[in-house]
Design an enzyme around this catalytic site. Sequence first.
Site, PDB file in Angstrom:
ATOM      1  CB  SER A   1       3.601  -4.034   1.454  1.00 36.77           C
ATOM      2  OG  SER A   1       3.115  -3.271   2.508  1.00 36.77           O
TER       3      SER A   1
ATOM      4  CE  LYS B   1      -2.180  -1.682   0.311  1.00 41.73           C
ATOM      5  NZ  LYS B   1      -2.341  -2.259   1.599  1.00 41.73           N
TER       6      LYS B   1
ATOM      7  CD1 TRP C   1      -0.397  -0.759   8.309  1.00 43.37           C
ATOM      8  CD2 TRP C   1      -1.685  -0.099   9.999  1.00 43.37           C
ATOM      9  NE1 TRP C   1      -0.890   0.480   7.997  1.00 43.37           N
ATOM     10  CE2 TRP C   1      -1.686   0.901   9.022  1.00 43.37           C
ATOM     11  CE3 TRP C   1      -2.441   0.097  11.171  1.00 43.37           C
ATOM     12  CZ2 TRP C   1      -2.410   2.098   9.151  1.00 43.37           C
ATOM     13  CZ3 TRP C   1      -3.157   1.280  11.306  1.00 43.37           C
ATOM     14  CH2 TRP C   1      -3.140   2.255  10.302  1.00 43.37           C
TER      15      TRP C   1
ATOM     16  CG  HIS D   1       4.649  -5.148   6.740  1.00 41.07           C
ATOM     17  ND1 HIS D   1       3.484  -5.631   6.188  1.00 41.07           N
ATOM     18  CD2 HIS D   1       5.109  -4.201   5.895  1.00 41.07           C
ATOM     19  CE1 HIS D   1       3.252  -4.979   5.056  1.00 41.07           C
ATOM     20  NE2 HIS D   1       4.232  -4.113   4.850  1.00 41.07           N
TER      21      HIS D   1
HETATM   22  C1  GTR Z   1       1.775   1.128   4.779  1.00 41.86           C
HETATM   23  C2  GTR Z   1       0.355   1.058   4.329  1.00 41.86           C
HETATM   24  C3  GTR Z   1      -0.024  -0.337   3.989  1.00 41.86           C
HETATM   25  C4  GTR Z   1       1.061  -1.061   3.191  1.00 41.86           C
HETATM   26  C5  GTR Z   1       2.464  -0.613   3.478  1.00 41.86           C
HETATM   27  C6  GTR Z   1       3.503  -0.841   2.370  1.00 41.86           C
HETATM   28  O1  GTR Z   1       2.147   2.409   5.154  1.00 41.86           O
HETATM   29  O2  GTR Z   1      -0.454   1.548   5.373  1.00 41.86           O
HETATM   30  O3  GTR Z   1      -1.259  -0.343   3.330  1.00 41.86           O
HETATM   31  O4  GTR Z   1       0.795  -1.015   1.839  1.00 41.86           O
HETATM   32  O5  GTR Z   1       2.556   0.732   3.710  1.00 41.86           O
HETATM   33  O6  GTR Z   1       3.200  -0.893   1.196  1.00 41.86           O
HETATM   34  O7  GTR Z   1       4.668  -0.924   2.733  1.00 41.86           O
END
Ligand code: GTR
Length: 416
Positions: A252, A256, A343, A393
């Site tokens: 997540s 990045k 997402w 996710h």
């Molecule tokens: C979310 C965000 C994503 C992702 C995620 C995470 O809220 O919108 O970009 O990075 O968190 O890191 O769990």
Amino acid sequence: MTRSPQLSLALATALSCIAAAQAPARCEPAALELRSGAPVTTATQWREQRRPELLELFREHMYGRSPAPTAIRIEAREEGEALGGAATRKQWRVRYADAPAATIEVVAYLPRHAAGPTPVFLAWNFDGNHTITADPEVRVASCWVRDDARRGVEGNRANEASRGYKARRWPVEVILQRGYGLVTACYGDIDPDFHDGFENGVHGVLDPVAEERPDDAWGAISAWAWGMSRILDSLALDRDFDAQRVALLGHSRLGKTALWAGAQDERFWIVISNDSGCGGAAYSRRARGETVAVINKNFPHWFCRNFHGYADRERDLPIDQHLLIALCAPRPVYVASAKQDAWADPAGEFLSVLGADPVYRLLCQDGLPTRSMPGVDEPAHGRIGYHVRSGKHDLLLVDWRHYLDFADRHLGHRPR
Ligand code: GTR
């Protein structure tokens, strides 16, 4: 109704974008073309011109500029047998400056009877080292952690009650059985994940005082990426670790981070981005799921201020995320998506690996072994790896198994 040729063309372009994962349009900007428009046709041109140009563009327009590496010092904390004799556990502190706050607490598990320096997976964790395993010897995190009412974590302070509660994301035994080690630290140790005007964490330690913060000053993702490299510095000082085979992994927002860290620091052996989405592997110009506007609004501290100017203007970015993946070339790189993780835009993540492929082909004649998005739970492994997992996710054992297979496949590869 008759349509004008322009309208038909616009419609066709829009439809081809929607179907991007199946029949991708060329990612923009072209990977193998300099800003001047000159084509990049040799590995030397990539290395000496396009790669430095792209790194500069990502620094200036997106993640911000990080300071030079600092010298580190290691303070050993603990070493012992763990996991019923299957592992050696090591805990140490990386000190990256003199300020009391300038420390990262690291924990590692290595196969107990490893024949020599061990290849490892290195990853930040979200909630503290003690949350990744039930092992009672792991120190409870003392850094900033996210609140979690269910675990009684309040005021951003961890406690004993959260020990082991994220263990399902960290299959330590499986990793060790496959001959790898695991190294992890809590991302809050290098920079707490909230917008405080860049006063705490590594920004507070290393940023110049009393100066207007430049528009290209580093954000939190750059800070976490910088910290990954400092942990790698510490691994290079300990012969138990094969510092030439450190697979960097992140989930997540930390996916990045892994891509940005791996793009900059060529000592990393393999770079793995799990469900990283916008600002990670997802192609920004698609603007599906989380967009540049939304991410900057919700997380104003992640990127540099210049990036905020690209809200709803993705097409004006001089870079896009296929180029971030290409910056890992020719080292093995892996992007994973989850089917229900709209997402993070799985099709956009796949599009980016496709867009990075020409760079891999130029540098090592190997890349992604498919042109169309693989079926669910059907990984495609070349020098570039990709899979889309069923489900949500998350970082699951099945993802790890694909990463372990990918690492096995590239054991013979060493970074420059
Ligand atoms: C979310 C965000 C994503 C992702 C995620 C995470 O809220 O919108 O970009 O990075 O968190 O890191 O769990």
